[in-house]
Design a protein around this motif. Structure first.
Motif, PDB file in Angstrom:
ATOM      1  N   THR A 112      81.679   5.101  12.914  1.00  0.00           N
ATOM      2  CA  THR A 112      82.683   4.566  13.817  1.00  0.00           C
ATOM      3  C   THR A 112      84.045   5.010  13.307  1.00  0.00           C
ATOM      4  N   ASP A 113      85.041   4.956  14.168  1.00  0.00           N
ATOM      5  CA  ASP A 113      86.403   5.319  13.783  1.00  0.00           C
ATOM      6  C   ASP A 113      87.204   4.047  13.512  1.00  0.00           C
ATOM      7  N   PRO A 114      87.939   3.993  12.404  1.00  0.00           N
ATOM      8  CA  PRO A 114      88.682   2.775  12.079  1.00  0.00           C
ATOM      9  C   PRO A 114      89.988   2.634  12.860  1.00  0.00           C
ATOM     10  N   GLN A 115      90.394   3.672  13.578  1.00  0.00           N
ATOM     11  CA  GLN A 115      91.701   3.699  14.204  1.00  0.00           C
ATOM     12  C   GLN A 115      91.758   2.894  15.510  1.00  0.00           C
ATOM     13  N   ILE A 116      92.902   2.978  16.184  1.00  0.00           N
ATOM     14  CA  ILE A 116      93.033   2.411  17.524  1.00  0.00           C
ATOM     15  C   ILE A 116      92.201   3.254  18.478  1.00  0.00           C
ATOM     16  N   ILE A 117      92.528   4.534  18.567  1.00  0.00           N
ATOM     17  CA  ILE A 117      91.755   5.456  19.385  1.00  0.00           C
ATOM     18  C   ILE A 117      91.662   6.804  18.672  1.00  0.00           C
ATOM     19  N   SER A 118      90.653   7.559  19.050  1.00  0.00           N
ATOM     20  CA  SER A 118      90.555   8.959  18.652  1.00  0.00           C
ATOM     21  C   SER A 118      90.580   9.790  19.925  1.00  0.00           C
ATOM     22  N   VAL A 119      91.342  10.851  19.907  1.00  0.00           N
ATOM     23  CA  VAL A 119      91.420  11.783  21.026  1.00  0.00           C
ATOM     24  C   VAL A 119      90.686  13.039  20.604  1.00  0.00           C
ATOM     25  N   LEU A 120      89.575  13.327  21.265  1.00  0.00           N
ATOM     26  CA  LEU A 120      88.725  14.439  20.860  1.00  0.00           C
ATOM     27  C   LEU A 120      88.716  15.528  21.914  1.00  0.00           C
ATOM     28  N   ARG A 121      88.705  16.750  21.426  1.00  0.00           N
ATOM     29  CA  ARG A 121      88.543  17.896  22.305  1.00  0.00           C
ATOM     30  C   ARG A 121      87.561  18.849  21.656  1.00  0.00           C
ATOM     31  N   SER A 122      86.585  19.327  22.425  1.00  0.00           N
ATOM     32  CA  SER A 122      85.611  20.257  21.882  1.00  0.00           C
ATOM     33  C   SER A 122      85.533  21.487  22.763  1.00  0.00           C
ATOM     34  N   ASN A 123      84.866  22.523  22.250  1.00  0.00           N
ATOM     35  CA  ASN A 123      84.654  23.695  23.087  1.00  0.00           C
ATOM     36  C   ASN A 123      83.464  23.427  24.008  1.00  0.00           C
ATOM     37  N   ASN A 124      82.870  24.464  24.559  1.00  0.00           N
ATOM     38  CA  ASN A 124      81.831  24.259  25.569  1.00  0.00           C
ATOM     39  C   ASN A 124      80.419  24.248  24.993  1.00  0.00           C
ATOM     40  N   ILE A 125      80.300  23.992  23.686  1.00  0.00           N
ATOM     41  CA  ILE A 125      78.984  23.937  23.061  1.00  0.00           C
ATOM     42  C   ILE A 125      78.635  22.484  22.754  1.00  0.00           C
ATOM     43  N   ALA A 126      77.411  22.090  23.098  1.00  0.00           N
ATOM     44  CA  ALA A 126      76.990  20.703  22.946  1.00  0.00           C
ATOM     45  C   ALA A 126      76.892  20.311  21.477  1.00  0.00           C
ATOM     46  N   GLY A 127      76.880  19.022  21.225  1.00  0.00           N
ATOM     47  CA  GLY A 127      76.728  18.525  19.866  1.00  0.00           C
ATOM     48  C   GLY A 127      77.180  17.090  19.705  1.00  0.00           C
ATOM     49  N   LEU A 128      78.174  16.663  20.497  1.00  0.00           N
ATOM     50  CA  LEU A 128      78.689  15.301  20.365  1.00  0.00           C
ATOM     51  C   LEU A 128      77.681  14.309  20.949  1.00  0.00           C
ATOM     52  N   GLU A 129      77.391  13.254  20.197  1.00  0.00           N
ATOM     53  CA  GLU A 129      76.525  12.183  20.662  1.00  0.00           C
ATOM     54  C   GLU A 129      77.218  10.848  20.442  1.00  0.00           C
ATOM     55  N   ILE A 130      76.895   9.868  21.303  1.00  0.00           N
ATOM     56  CA  ILE A 130      77.438   8.520  21.137  1.00  0.00           C
ATOM     57  C   ILE A 130      76.282   7.513  21.176  1.00  0.00           C
ATOM     58  N   SER A 131      76.510   6.374  20.575  1.00  0.00           N
ATOM     59  CA  SER A 131      75.518   5.311  20.561  1.00  0.00           C
ATOM     60  C   SER A 131      75.857   4.286  21.631  1.00  0.00           C
ATOM     61  N   LEU A 132      74.876   3.939  22.450  1.00  0.00           N
ATOM     62  CA  LEU A 132      75.066   2.934  23.485  1.00  0.00           C
ATOM     63  C   LEU A 132      74.849   1.534  22.912  1.00  0.00           C
ATOM     64  N   ARG A 133      75.101   0.515  23.724  1.00  0.00           N
ATOM     65  CA  ARG A 133      74.992  -0.866  23.260  1.00  0.00           C
ATOM     66  C   ARG A 133      73.581  -1.214  22.783  1.00  0.00           C
ATOM     67  N   ASP A 134      72.579  -0.552  23.379  1.00  0.00           N
ATOM     68  CA  ASP A 134      71.206  -0.855  22.989  1.00  0.00           C
ATOM     69  C   ASP A 134      70.761  -0.099  21.732  1.00  0.00           C
ATOM     70  N   GLY A 135      71.682   0.659  21.138  1.00  0.00           N
ATOM     71  CA  GLY A 135      71.384   1.386  19.921  1.00  0.00           C
ATOM     72  C   GLY A 135      70.839   2.783  20.125  1.00  0.00           C
ATOM     73  N   SER A 136      70.605   3.163  21.364  1.00  0.00           N
ATOM     74  CA  SER A 136      70.096   4.509  21.641  1.00  0.00           C
ATOM     75  C   SER A 136      71.221   5.529  21.564  1.00  0.00           C
ATOM     76  N   TRP A 137      70.867   6.749  21.146  1.00  0.00           N
ATOM     77  CA  TRP A 137      71.834   7.841  21.046  1.00  0.00           C
ATOM     78  C   TRP A 137      71.680   8.767  22.244  1.00  0.00           C
ATOM     79  N   VAL A 138      72.816   9.151  22.831  1.00  0.00           N
ATOM     80  CA  VAL A 138      72.806  10.054  23.978  1.00  0.00           C
ATOM     81  C   VAL A 138      73.812  11.167  23.738  1.00  0.00           C
ATOM     82  N   SER A 139      73.547  12.326  24.301  1.00  0.00           N
ATOM     83  CA  SER A 139      74.449  13.473  24.167  1.00  0.00           C
ATOM     84  C   SER A 139      75.530  13.429  25.232  1.00  0.00           C
ATOM     85  N   VAL A 140      76.712  13.889  24.854  1.00  0.00           N
ATOM     86  CA  VAL A 140      77.836  13.973  25.779  1.00  0.00           C
ATOM     87  C   VAL A 140      77.944  15.419  26.262  1.00  0.00           C
TER      88      VAL A 140
END
Length: 269
Positions: free
Chosen positions: A200-228
């Motif tokens: 997790t990030d300790p800050q207020i917000i993180s502003v992220l920018r990526s190129n067009n290659i997949a890799g970023l994933e986030i965790s949902l409330r149920d604990g499952s991981w999904v790709s962005v």
């Protein structure tokens, strides 16, 4: 990441491979040019803590310029890059993430963002003038974007004063940081490699920018991981711990993240 002249996987300790996660179609999209976007933004913060912003006003040419200069830096011989490190915490780092012994298939540049001169001495060198110029332009633009997002958030929450969060970004003593992450291909490895593990990030917000290659994933409330699904024309916003928990906050982070074949980043909103 460890860059070797003749890479051999037996020479480095690799993080445990992760199975690819399915793409998640429920990422909220906030069009900053649309009236009423503040209400949608607040809902996205409350329901997921992660969203995408479009029509952000940052020219693609500016973003592409920094990406080009950053990739030139990461393409330098390892010995040259290591002269900018070790990251303690600022500077160049590879594989080691933070002070807790975490490792990942990643290399990065971490620097402070203030009104003072660049915090990394090598950026003052004549040879780094193009990177320094690209960084200055990008930082100025993304700070404005971060302020716009935070002020829309405050509008949606009907909090006064309007700059209660954004002033933390623009303050001369701001401890905002910029992190350039590079996830290079992993030689001889055909699976999915963890670049930057779950966190997790300790800050207020993180502003992220990526190129067009997949890799970023986030965790949902149920604990499952999904790709962005990657979108190089937009920015992603991750709500940090300080804002979620209502703690006294003094951080706002801007992160420019790169992914490449064999790399992955995980994020817990």
């Amino acid at each position: 990441m460890v860059v070797l002249t003749k890479p051999a996987l037996g020479q480095v300790s690799l993080p445990r491979p992760q199975k690819p996660s399915p793409y998640f179609s429920g990422i909220p999209v906030i069009d900053l040019s649309e009236p009423g976007s503040e209400a949608l933004l607040v809902r996205a913060c409350e329901e997921l803590g992660f969203f995408k912003v479009t029509n952000h006003g940052i020219p693609m040419e500016l973003i592409a310029s920094l990406e080009e200069e950053a990739m030139k830096f990461f393409a330098l011989p390892q010995a040259e890059k290591e002269r900018v490190g070790p990251a303690t915490p600022f500077g160049y780092g590879s594989r080691t993430i933070g002070s807790n012994g975490d490792i990942g298939w990643v290399e990065y540049l971490l620097m402070q963002i203030t009104s003072k001169p660049m915090s990394l001495p090598f950026l003052m060198d004549a040879s780094a003038s193009s990177l320094r110029s690209a960084l200055n332009e990008y930082i100025s633009a993304v700070r404005k974007l971060a302020c716009e997002v935070l002020e829309l958030m405050v509008d949606g929450l009907k909090i006064e004063p309007r700059n209660v969060f954004s002033k933390l970004v623009m303050d001369e003593e701001s401890d905002s940081v910029l992190r350039l992450n590079h996830y290079p291909p992993c030689p001889g490895f055909n699976g999915t490699m963890t670049g930057f593990g779950e966190h997790t990030d300790p800050q207020i917000i993180s502003v992220l920018r990526s190129n067009n290659i997949a890799g970023l994933e986030i965790s949902l409330r149920d604990g499952s991981w999904v790709s962005v699904l990657p979108d190089q024309a937009s920015f992603f916003i991750n709500v940090g711990d300080s804002l979620q928990k209502g703690q006294k906050a003094k951080y706002s982070t801007m992160v420019l993240a790169y992914t490449a074949q064999g790399g992955a980043m995980r994020q817990q909103p």
